[in-house]
Structures are given as C-alpha cells and as structure tokens.
Scaffold this motif. Structure first.
Motif, PDB file in Angstrom:
ATOM      1  N   CYS A  14      48.658  59.649 -30.820  1.00 25.45           N
ATOM      2  CA  CYS A  14      49.676  60.508 -31.418  1.00 25.45           C
ATOM      3  C   CYS A  14      50.511  59.682 -32.382  1.00 25.45           C
ATOM      4  O   CYS A  14      51.057  58.634 -32.006  1.00 25.45           O
ATOM      5  CB  CYS A  14      50.572  61.115 -30.342  1.00 25.45           C
ATOM      6  SG  CYS A  14      51.894  62.171 -31.000  1.00 25.45           S
ATOM      7  N   MET A  15      50.623  60.135 -33.642  1.00 26.45           N
ATOM      8  CA  MET A  15      51.285  59.356 -34.684  1.00 26.45           C
ATOM      9  C   MET A  15      52.565  59.996 -35.212  1.00 26.45           C
ATOM     10  O   MET A  15      53.135  59.515 -36.190  1.00 26.45           O
ATOM     11  CB  MET A  15      50.309  59.117 -35.843  1.00 26.45           C
ATOM     12  CG  MET A  15      49.028  58.403 -35.427  1.00 26.45           C
ATOM     13  SD  MET A  15      47.981  57.885 -36.823  1.00 26.45           S
ATOM     14  CE  MET A  15      47.389  59.471 -37.431  1.00 26.45           C
ATOM     15  N   VAL A  16      53.041  61.072 -34.583  1.00 28.98           N
ATOM     16  CA  VAL A  16      54.288  61.708 -35.030  1.00 28.98           C
ATOM     17  C   VAL A  16      55.115  62.155 -33.834  1.00 28.98           C
ATOM     18  O   VAL A  16      54.613  62.289 -32.712  1.00 28.98           O
ATOM     19  CB  VAL A  16      54.013  62.938 -35.945  1.00 28.98           C
ATOM     20  CG1 VAL A  16      53.116  62.575 -37.107  1.00 28.98           C
ATOM     21  CG2 VAL A  16      53.406  64.094 -35.147  1.00 28.98           C
ATOM     22  N   TRP A  17      56.386  62.387 -34.094  1.00 30.60           N
ATOM     23  CA  TRP A  17      57.285  63.011 -33.135  1.00 30.60           C
ATOM     24  C   TRP A  17      58.341  63.747 -33.944  1.00 30.60           C
ATOM     25  O   TRP A  17      58.286  63.749 -35.189  1.00 30.60           O
ATOM     26  CB  TRP A  17      57.912  61.959 -32.211  1.00 30.60           C
ATOM     27  CG  TRP A  17      58.465  62.561 -30.937  1.00 30.60           C
ATOM     28  CD1 TRP A  17      59.777  62.764 -30.635  1.00 30.60           C
ATOM     29  CD2 TRP A  17      57.710  63.040 -29.826  1.00 30.60           C
ATOM     30  NE1 TRP A  17      59.896  63.354 -29.392  1.00 30.60           N
ATOM     31  CE2 TRP A  17      58.638  63.534 -28.867  1.00 30.60           C
ATOM     32  CE3 TRP A  17      56.347  63.126 -29.534  1.00 30.60           C
ATOM     33  CZ2 TRP A  17      58.245  64.084 -27.653  1.00 30.60           C
ATOM     34  CZ3 TRP A  17      55.960  63.665 -28.320  1.00 30.60           C
ATOM     35  CH2 TRP A  17      56.899  64.146 -27.394  1.00 30.60           C
ATOM     36  N   ASN A  18      59.280  64.372 -33.290  1.00 28.73           N
ATOM     37  CA  ASN A  18      60.352  65.045 -34.017  1.00 28.73           C
ATOM     38  C   ASN A  18      61.180  64.011 -34.777  1.00 28.73           C
ATOM     39  O   ASN A  18      61.884  63.194 -34.182  1.00 28.73           O
ATOM     40  CB  ASN A  18      61.264  65.809 -33.049  1.00 28.73           C
ATOM     41  CG  ASN A  18      60.575  66.979 -32.394  1.00 28.73           C
ATOM     42  OD1 ASN A  18      59.882  67.756 -33.048  1.00 28.73           O
ATOM     43  ND2 ASN A  18      60.747  67.114 -31.071  1.00 28.73           N
ATOM     44  N   GLY A  19      61.051  64.020 -36.118  1.00 32.44           N
ATOM     45  CA  GLY A  19      61.800  63.082 -36.940  1.00 32.44           C
ATOM     46  C   GLY A  19      61.146  61.726 -37.092  1.00 32.44           C
ATOM     47  O   GLY A  19      61.795  60.793 -37.587  1.00 32.44           O
ATOM     48  N   LEU A  20      59.874  61.590 -36.739  1.00 38.00           N
ATOM     49  CA  LEU A  20      59.222  60.284 -36.805  1.00 38.00           C
ATOM     50  C   LEU A  20      57.764  60.404 -37.248  1.00 38.00           C
ATOM     51  O   LEU A  20      57.039  61.295 -36.799  1.00 38.00           O
ATOM     52  CB  LEU A  20      59.254  59.599 -35.442  1.00 38.00           C
ATOM     53  CG  LEU A  20      58.520  58.246 -35.338  1.00 38.00           C
ATOM     54  CD1 LEU A  20      59.278  57.165 -36.101  1.00 38.00           C
ATOM     55  CD2 LEU A  20      58.315  57.845 -33.883  1.00 38.00           C
ATOM     56  N   VAL A  21      57.349  59.482 -38.122  1.00 38.86           N
ATOM     57  CA  VAL A  21      55.945  59.331 -38.507  1.00 38.86           C
ATOM     58  C   VAL A  21      55.608  57.844 -38.435  1.00 38.86           C
ATOM     59  O   VAL A  21      56.414  56.999 -38.820  1.00 38.86           O
ATOM     60  CB  VAL A  21      55.672  59.850 -39.941  1.00 38.86           C
ATOM     61  CG1 VAL A  21      54.188  59.707 -40.280  1.00 38.86           C
ATOM     62  CG2 VAL A  21      56.114  61.291 -40.097  1.00 38.86           C
ATOM     63  N   VAL A  22      54.411  57.527 -37.943  1.00 33.67           N
ATOM     64  CA  VAL A  22      53.982  56.136 -37.783  1.00 33.67           C
ATOM     65  C   VAL A  22      52.840  55.854 -38.757  1.00 33.67           C
ATOM     66  O   VAL A  22      51.908  56.654 -38.880  1.00 33.67           O
ATOM     67  CB  VAL A  22      53.531  55.854 -36.342  1.00 33.67           C
ATOM     68  CG1 VAL A  22      53.287  54.361 -36.142  1.00 33.67           C
ATOM     69  CG2 VAL A  22      54.567  56.361 -35.344  1.00 33.67           C
ATOM     70  N   VAL A  23      52.894  54.708 -39.449  1.00 29.98           N
ATOM     71  CA  VAL A  23      51.890  54.377 -40.458  1.00 29.98           C
ATOM     72  C   VAL A  23      51.434  52.924 -40.313  1.00 29.98           C
ATOM     73  O   VAL A  23      52.083  52.108 -39.647  1.00 29.98           O
ATOM     74  CB  VAL A  23      52.429  54.598 -41.890  1.00 29.98           C
ATOM     75  CG1 VAL A  23      52.777  56.053 -42.130  1.00 29.98           C
ATOM     76  CG2 VAL A  23      53.635  53.701 -42.154  1.00 29.98           C
ATOM     77  N   GLY A  24      50.312  52.600 -40.960  1.00 31.99           N
ATOM     78  CA  GLY A  24      49.826  51.227 -41.014  1.00 31.99           C
ATOM     79  C   GLY A  24      49.500  50.656 -39.647  1.00 31.99           C
ATOM     80  O   GLY A  24      49.086  51.368 -38.731  1.00 31.99           O
ATOM     81  N   ASP A  25      49.693  49.344 -39.498  1.00 29.66           N
ATOM     82  CA  ASP A  25      49.351  48.684 -38.233  1.00 29.66           C
ATOM     83  C   ASP A  25      50.136  49.237 -37.052  1.00 29.66           C
ATOM     84  O   ASP A  25      49.685  49.143 -35.906  1.00 29.66           O
ATOM     85  CB  ASP A  25      49.609  47.172 -38.345  1.00 29.66           C
ATOM     86  CG  ASP A  25      48.457  46.438 -39.020  1.00 29.66           C
ATOM     87  OD1 ASP A  25      47.468  47.091 -39.399  1.00 29.66           O
ATOM     88  OD2 ASP A  25      48.553  45.201 -39.177  1.00 29.66           O
ATOM     89  N   ALA A  26      51.313  49.792 -37.281  1.00 29.42           N
ATOM     90  CA  ALA A  26      52.083  50.393 -36.186  1.00 29.42           C
ATOM     91  C   ALA A  26      51.321  51.565 -35.582  1.00 29.42           C
ATOM     92  O   ALA A  26      51.500  51.898 -34.409  1.00 29.42           O
ATOM     93  CB  ALA A  26      53.451  50.849 -36.681  1.00 29.42           C
ATOM     94  N   ALA A  27      50.456  52.191 -36.390  1.00 32.37           N
ATOM     95  CA  ALA A  27      49.612  53.293 -35.917  1.00 32.37           C
ATOM     96  C   ALA A  27      48.189  52.827 -35.646  1.00 32.37           C
ATOM     97  O   ALA A  27      47.313  53.643 -35.376  1.00 32.37           O
ATOM     98  CB  ALA A  27      49.599  54.417 -36.954  1.00 32.37           C
ATOM     99  N   ALA A  28      47.948  51.514 -35.727  1.00 32.64           N
ATOM    100  CA  ALA A  28      46.616  50.923 -35.504  1.00 32.64           C
ATOM    101  C   ALA A  28      45.584  51.516 -36.461  1.00 32.64           C
ATOM    102  O   ALA A  28      44.556  52.037 -36.046  1.00 32.64           O
ATOM    103  CB  ALA A  28      46.172  51.104 -34.059  1.00 32.64           C
ATOM    104  N   THR A  29      45.854  51.404 -37.759  1.00 32.88           N
ATOM    105  CA  THR A  29      44.944  51.989 -38.746  1.00 32.88           C
ATOM    106  C   THR A  29      43.914  51.003 -39.289  1.00 32.88           C
ATOM    107  O   THR A  29      43.081  51.384 -40.107  1.00 32.88           O
ATOM    108  CB  THR A  29      45.735  52.576 -39.934  1.00 32.88           C
ATOM    109  OG1 THR A  29      46.519  51.546 -40.547  1.00 32.88           O
ATOM    110  CG2 THR A  29      46.629  53.713 -39.474  1.00 32.88           C
ATOM    111  N   ALA A  30      43.945  49.727 -38.849  1.00 31.48           N
ATOM    112  CA  ALA A  30      42.986  48.745 -39.368  1.00 31.48           C
ATOM    113  C   ALA A  30      41.566  49.065 -38.908  1.00 31.48           C
ATOM    114  O   ALA A  30      41.364  49.704 -37.866  1.00 31.48           O
ATOM    115  CB  ALA A  30      43.374  47.337 -38.910  1.00 31.48           C
ATOM    116  N   ASN A  31      40.576  48.624 -39.686  1.00 30.74           N
ATOM    117  CA  ASN A  31      39.174  48.831 -39.334  1.00 30.74           C
ATOM    118  C   ASN A  31      38.862  48.087 -38.038  1.00 30.74           C
ATOM    119  O   ASN A  31      39.113  46.883 -37.930  1.00 30.74           O
ATOM    120  CB  ASN A  31      38.282  48.318 -40.466  1.00 30.74           C
ATOM    121  CG  ASN A  31      36.818  48.604 -40.250  1.00 30.74           C
ATOM    122  OD1 ASN A  31      36.188  48.054 -39.348  1.00 30.74           O
ATOM    123  ND2 ASN A  31      36.254  49.453 -41.098  1.00 30.74           N
TER     124      ASN A  31
END
Length: 458
Positions: free
Chosen positions: A276-293
């Motif tokens: 889950c990468m969002v919440w009320n008032g929050l979005v997570v991007v990049g390494d904080a969301a573990a988007t690396a290959n």
C-alpha cells in the motif's frame, strides 16, 4: 514556527525533487525538505546508470558532459567463472549523480518550490486517520510545523514518514531485511585496458561466493573512470559488502587504480513495491515505496516514474477537493500497469536466483538458457518465454547430469505470472485491499515454502 503548503515533500532525492518540479510547475505551493546540507544535495551512492527511455520520459533536457557523462549500448552479464558473457541490448547513460540530482532540485526551485536544506523530519502531524503535515528540525535545533494538504514520503529506503505512522495503517508496513541489499561502491580513476566498444556496456558479474544474493558491477563512466561496487542480500550471516569488495574486487584491480575519487555504502530495496503506497494525505514514492528493480537494483528510473504518477494523482485528487485515500488510490493501479506488476514478477525470480549456487548459474549460461533474448525479455517485460522453458526440457533430456535448480524453473515462471497478474488486478477501491493483500501474502508465502523445500539439501 508554522508554515502552510499544498504539498510537503520529505526528501530531495530523485523522486522527491522531480515530484516537486512537476507539482510546482502546475502552480501548487510546494515545500521540499532535505536532511542534507545545501552543498550535499543531489549526492547519493549508487551505480549512476539509467536507461535512455527513462530520461526520454522525463521531459527534461540533460546536458552531455554535465548531467550525462557517458553512454551505454547495453549490459554484459557475466557467469561466475567469467567463461560466459551474455550481451543484453539497451541504450542508457552514466550520470554525474550529484549534478543530475542538483538539476532536478534547481528546476523545482525555479518553478516556485521552497527548498529547506539541513531540515530533518521529526514526526508526522496526525489528525484522526489523516496526515496533515510534518514537523521538522533544523540543524540548529529549531522546529517548524509544515502543514499540507498532502505529504509525499520520498525519504528513501528508511521511509521515515510512513514507518512513523500507526502500525495498523496499511501504508506503514515495514520492509523485511531479506528484501534489502547492502552495497558498497567506489569510483576509480584507473588504467584498465578495455576494448573501446566494451567501455559502452555496464558489466554485471554474478558471483554467489563474493556477492551472495547480489552481484558485483563494473560500470565505465569515461575512458579511465569507473563506478565499481558490490551488493549482498541483507540476511543473517551476510558478509560485510565493503570487506568483500576490498578483499576481492579492489585487490584484483589494485595495480591499475590511480585514484579512488569517491567511496560509500548504502541499502537498496530489491523486492516488489510495498503493498500500500497511499493514505489519507500521504503518497509514497521512490525507494520509500521500494520501487527499485528487484533483480539488478536499478532505482533511478522507477523513482522518476513513481514521482510522475504520484504528482498526476495528487493534482487530480486536489481538484476533487481532498487528497483522501480514495482519491489517491488510483496511483497504485497506474504504477502497477506501467512497472509494479513487472516488478512483482521479477521479485519472484529474484528469490529463485538468490538460491542458486555457482554450479547452477554456470549451467544456465553454458546451456544457453541464459541468453540475450531471455534476459532482454525479463528486463523489458518481467516474463520468461515459453521457448526458454522448452529449451530447459531439451537440456534436461540431453545432459547426463543437470543441477536440480533447472528442473524447477518452469514452476518459478508460473509463480512469476501469477503474482504479475495479481498486481495487475490491484483493487479499484480501498475496500478491496484486505482481500487483495491476503491473497498476495498467500502467493508469496506459498512460493517461499516451496522454494525452501526444493532447495533444501542442495
């Protein structure tokens, strides 16, 4: 002190600064908070490589000789014995990582974003089930409350915002240690005798002995400049990557190294994106969301993609009246359609590859199963071709002895396809998340148990 913005972004790395640029370009009031001091912004220890398609998608012109310092035609993947090398096509660039990162920050500021260097996240500002901003502390100890309609967590693998939230909130789920690689790398000026053509490839060495659960790399950045590093899976008993680097890689080249320009280590999330990468008032991007290959750890391109999709989603949500979880939820489906589903598939493959020993990997190369076509398709689509499975069957009937690992690759493909399809079927609304997450957990746990059983005693 208390300040109000439309968007507050924690972390001025690639994802955070690109999101700041995109959002400020649309007229939103943006605060970009960064713990590093002004003169360190843009710097990060990494492989410095990015695919050309990611740069093209940015819509920002990069300068050759400044942000871009070298060009690549593809990758050369090397077997443990180094007897076999597979050429994998794919145009890309070597970056001056600090110049690239700084350009993104400067572009964001030029569009009106406010940069706050030497400012460290302290805590989220929570109201009920909403994130209403963050509190941050300057190096001098002074504190500022940044109120915002939406917060973006772009703080890297530590994910300081999301992991500080209540554990029952889906977005706060921690990343397991075994899904992380610890890395160490140096940048050398070195007298390495290479064919001029080979200088335009990134070299990836699969070596379970010295880089267990990872690999070591040799990336040319100029005729005599090289980014050289090593990564290992972060699990109990894992070796220190710096120690292995110094004892194996640096010793191998020590007579050719003229100067060590830079050195450092870091952590890379090598897994599927956080559930889950969002919440009320929050979005997570990049390494904080573990988007690396998950397989090769490349994270710059996916970070840019996540920032772009997050920015588009935030703008739409605010136009609807609020950055609620419901209004931000579409971010998941957009990301998984373009990259997340492939990433999930590659995570299944990553777990399999981390089980293989030297003999297993050598057989994949020597039999031609690991070839240009199969590796390229994996990189582009995250899938294994049916023809590859057919080749395995042929190999197994013609070889007197073959590592058992080859016999289970067909089942690995089935799990890759299953998890990929599951991510493509991400729920359209938050109400469907608990059931989706439970099934995702079931697929991965079942696969892990099966994998452990198959490799027990090998």
């Amino acid at each position: 002190m208390e300040l109000s913005y439309d968007v507050v972004i924690v972390g001025a790395g690639v994802a955070g600064s690109y999101a700041a640029y995109l959002l400020a370009s649309k007229g939103l009031r943006v605060a970009l908070i960064e713990a590093k001091p002004e003169d360190r912004i843009g710097y990060k220890v990494c492989g410095d490589a990015i695919g050309k398609h990611h740069v093209d998608a940015m819509g920002i012109e990069l300068s050759m000789g400044r942000e871009i310092v070298h060009t690549y035609r593809g990758a050369k993947v090397v077997s443990p014995s180094e007897r076999f090398v597979v050429d994998v096509p794919g145009e890309g660039y070597a970056l001056d990582r600090k110049a690239f990162g700084r350009k993104l920050v400067d572009l964001a500021v030029s569009k009106g974003a406010d940069l706050y260097p030497s400012t460290r996240f302290s805590k989220p500002l929570i109201e009920g089930s909403w994130i209403r901003g963050v509190e941050a502390t300057k190096n001098d100890g002074s504190r500022t409350r940044f109120l915002a309609k939406v917060v973006i967590d772009a703080s890297g693998i530590v994910g300081v915002v999301r992991t500080s939230l209540p554990r029952e909130w889906w977005v706060s789920e921690p990343i397991p240690r075994e899904d992380i690689n610890a890395t160490y790398r140096e940048i050398w000026v070195a007298d390495v005798d290479m064919d001029p053509n080979d200088l335009h490839y990134v070299w990836i060495y699969l070596d379970p002995e010295h880089a267990p659960g990872g690999y070591w790399w040799f990336f040319p950045k100029a005729r005599n400049v090289f980014n050289v590093g090593l990564g290992v899976q972060l699990k109990p008993g894992a070796p220190n990557p710096r120690h292995n680097f110094e004892q194996f890689i640096r010793k191998r080249f020590e007579k050719r190294i003229v100067e060590i320009v830079d050195r450092g280590g870091g952590l890379v999330p090598t897994r599927r994106p956080i559930p889950c990468m969002v919440w009320n008032g929050l979005v997570v991007v990049g390494d904080a969301a573990a988007t690396a290959n998950p397989v090769h750890g490349g994270g710059i391109g996916p970070a840019l993609l996540s920032a772009k999709l997050a920015s588009e989603t935030i703008i739409e949500a605010l136009e609807k009246g609020a950055a609620s979880m419901e209004n931000l939820w579409i971010y998941h489906r957009r990301y998984h359609q373009l990259y997340g589903a492939k990433q999930a598939s590659l995570d299944i493959l990553r777990m399999f590859l981390q089980k293989l020993g030297v003999e297993d990997l050598e057989t994949l190369f020597s039999t031609g199963i690991a070839n240009t076509a199969s590796i390229y398709r994996l990189g582009v689509e995250g899938t294994i071709e049916a023809s590859t499975i057919a080749k395995i069957k042929t190999v197994l009937t013609t070889m007197v002895r073959s590592p058992r690992a080859l016999t289970i690759l067909a089942k690995v493909k089935k799990y890759m396809d299953k998890l990929r399809e599951h991510y493509l079927a991400y729920p359209e609304k938050p109400e469907g998340y608990p059931a989706w997450r439970e099934e995702e957990r079931r697929i991965v746990d079942e696969y892990r148990r099966w994998l452990e059983n198959e490799f027990r005693g090998l």
